[in-house]
Design a protein around this motif. Structure first.
Motif, PDB file in Angstrom:
ATOM      1  N   SER A 191     -29.781   4.527  17.910  1.00  0.00           N
ATOM      2  CA  SER A 191     -28.461   4.874  17.364  1.00  0.00           C
ATOM      3  C   SER A 191     -27.977   6.231  17.866  1.00  0.00           C
ATOM      4  O   SER A 191     -26.873   6.655  17.521  1.00  0.00           O
ATOM      5  CB  SER A 191     -28.508   4.879  15.829  1.00  0.00           C
ATOM      6  OG  SER A 191     -29.324   5.936  15.343  1.00  0.00           O
ATOM      7  N   ASP A 192     -28.778   6.909  18.673  1.00  0.00           N
ATOM      8  CA  ASP A 192     -28.416   8.220  19.226  1.00  0.00           C
ATOM      9  C   ASP A 192     -27.580   7.998  20.487  1.00  0.00           C
ATOM     10  O   ASP A 192     -28.123   7.737  21.568  1.00  0.00           O
ATOM     11  CB  ASP A 192     -29.684   9.003  19.533  1.00  0.00           C
ATOM     12  CG  ASP A 192     -29.402  10.424  20.009  1.00  0.00           C
ATOM     13  OD1 ASP A 192     -28.306  10.670  20.542  1.00  0.00           O
ATOM     14  OD2 ASP A 192     -30.295  11.278  19.871  1.00  0.00           O
ATOM     15  N   ALA A 193     -26.269   8.114  20.362  1.00  0.00           N
ATOM     16  CA  ALA A 193     -25.363   7.818  21.477  1.00  0.00           C
ATOM     17  C   ALA A 193     -25.583   8.758  22.651  1.00  0.00           C
ATOM     18  O   ALA A 193     -25.450   8.353  23.811  1.00  0.00           O
ATOM     19  CB  ALA A 193     -23.913   7.898  21.001  1.00  0.00           C
ATOM     20  N   SER A 194     -25.927   9.994  22.372  1.00  0.00           N
ATOM     21  CA  SER A 194     -26.133  10.958  23.450  1.00  0.00           C
ATOM     22  C   SER A 194     -27.336  10.561  24.310  1.00  0.00           C
ATOM     23  O   SER A 194     -27.261  10.582  25.550  1.00  0.00           O
ATOM     24  CB  SER A 194     -26.347  12.356  22.867  1.00  0.00           C
ATOM     25  OG  SER A 194     -26.660  13.284  23.887  1.00  0.00           O
ATOM     26  N   THR A 195     -28.432  10.201  23.661  1.00  0.00           N
ATOM     27  CA  THR A 195     -29.622   9.779  24.410  1.00  0.00           C
ATOM     28  C   THR A 195     -29.361   8.483  25.158  1.00  0.00           C
ATOM     29  O   THR A 195     -29.739   8.344  26.328  1.00  0.00           O
ATOM     30  CB  THR A 195     -30.818   9.605  23.456  1.00  0.00           C
ATOM     31  OG1 THR A 195     -31.072  10.845  22.801  1.00  0.00           O
ATOM     32  CG2 THR A 195     -32.066   9.179  24.222  1.00  0.00           C
TER      33      THR A 195
END
Length: 322
Positions: A191-195
């Motif tokens: 759910s970590d969009a940056s990663t």
């Protein structure tokens, strides 16, 4: 891309260590009701009877033998504690029913589909290299058959892509697992969009996924190590094509000199009607970077300089020029 739902059993939490083996039956029934596809069985809880799990779950559920190298396909009895484990790791206690299979016969039915060859991986470059090293003995060397094969894969633990220090380390890590046919298990927060944005070009690379899934009689193998810093790996893909992975494992920039005959004897083309086409598999389009034609002398390819912890991933394919 297919999503698989998984469950972790017999892990090292105190509550699970206290569970009796009889709880396997209740847990297996619940997992089937939930539609779980993959079961990871750890080594230090009370539910580590792999044979019983297989009996209850059948062949449609993938089972990971997570015994940190303490139970792997071989003809000799499994050791109780893996000597290479780090200090402080829990001891590997193996259920008597988990008789090891040899891994040498293609029709052999083992209680698990893939098996840990290593201690737990950490989000550090040195740990990635150490875990990669543990898979080498199971890949075969050209003269001995591999003990990593379809339905019985050697597994140096999950991917640390998303957690490492640089993009180059992360794609090198993914590339090494891909060329050695390791199961590709992500470990970062999806759910970590940056990663996701940073690593998507790595984990969604269709060329590397194709290499990882291919089976042409070998899971891939390490061809050579030069000066401890440069590793060259190859994997046959069938139809005259080979994956070639070059890793700058140490702290120096390397340039690899690749002999086509060492990659695969069929690449030693004998006439002017054939050539070896080399593509860059890190490139989304698989860009062609060289076409090697027959020469009177050797038949080689030299890479560009590869910085420390970076890598290159190629396809070498025999083609017709007519």
């Amino acid at each position: 891309m297919t999503r698989r739902d998984s469950w972790w059993a017999s892990h090292c939490a105190h509550c699970e260590q206290a569970l009796a083996e009889a709880a396997i039956e209740q847990t297996a029934a619940a997992l089937r009701a939930l539609g779980v596809d993959v079961l990871k069985v750890d080594s230090c809880g009370g539910l580590r009877n792999l044979s019983r799990w297989r009996e209850l779950l059948g062949d449609d559920v993938l089972i990971e033998n997570c015994f940190q190298g303490g139970l792997v396909p071989r003809t000799l009895p499994a050791t109780a504690v893996m000597s290479a484990m780090r200090a402080g790791d829990p001891p590997v206690r193996i259920a008597p029913s988990n008789a090891p299979c040899s891994g040498s016969a293609s029709g052999e039915r083992c209680a698990y589909n893939y098996y840990r060859t290593s201690a737990d991986i950490r989000a550090e470059w040195g740990s990635v290299l150490s875990n990669l090293e543990t898979v080498v003995p199971f890949l075969g060397d050209g003269s001995t058959p591999p003990r990593s094969r379809p339905s019985l894969w050697a597994f140096p633990d999950m991917l640390e892509v998303g957690h490492l220090a640089s993009f180059e380390e992360e794609r090198s890590h993914f590339g090494a697992w891909a060329v050695s046919s390791s199961p590709l298990t992500l470990s970062f927060n999806l759910s970590d969009a940056s990663t996701i944005g940073r690593v998507l070009p790595i984990i969604a690379n269709t060329h590397l996924l194709r290499v990882n899934a291919a089976w042409a009689g070998s899971p891939g193998r390490r061809l050579k190590v030069v000066n401890g810093d440069q590793q060259t790996w190859v994997k046959p893909l069938g139809s005259g094509e080979y994956a070639v992975y070059v890793l700058a494992a140490g702290q120096t920039t390397v340039i690899a000199d690749i002999d086509c005959g060492e990659v695969g004897s069929e690449l030693l083309v004998a006439n002017g009607a054939q050539a070896v086409l080399i593509r860059d598999l890190y490139d989304p389009d698989g860009a062609v970077i060289a076409t090697l034609r027959p020469k009177a002398s050797d038949f080689r390819f030299q890479t560009d300089p590869i910085a420390a912890h970076d890598s290159r991933f190629y396809s070498f394919k025999l083609i017709s020029l007519q």
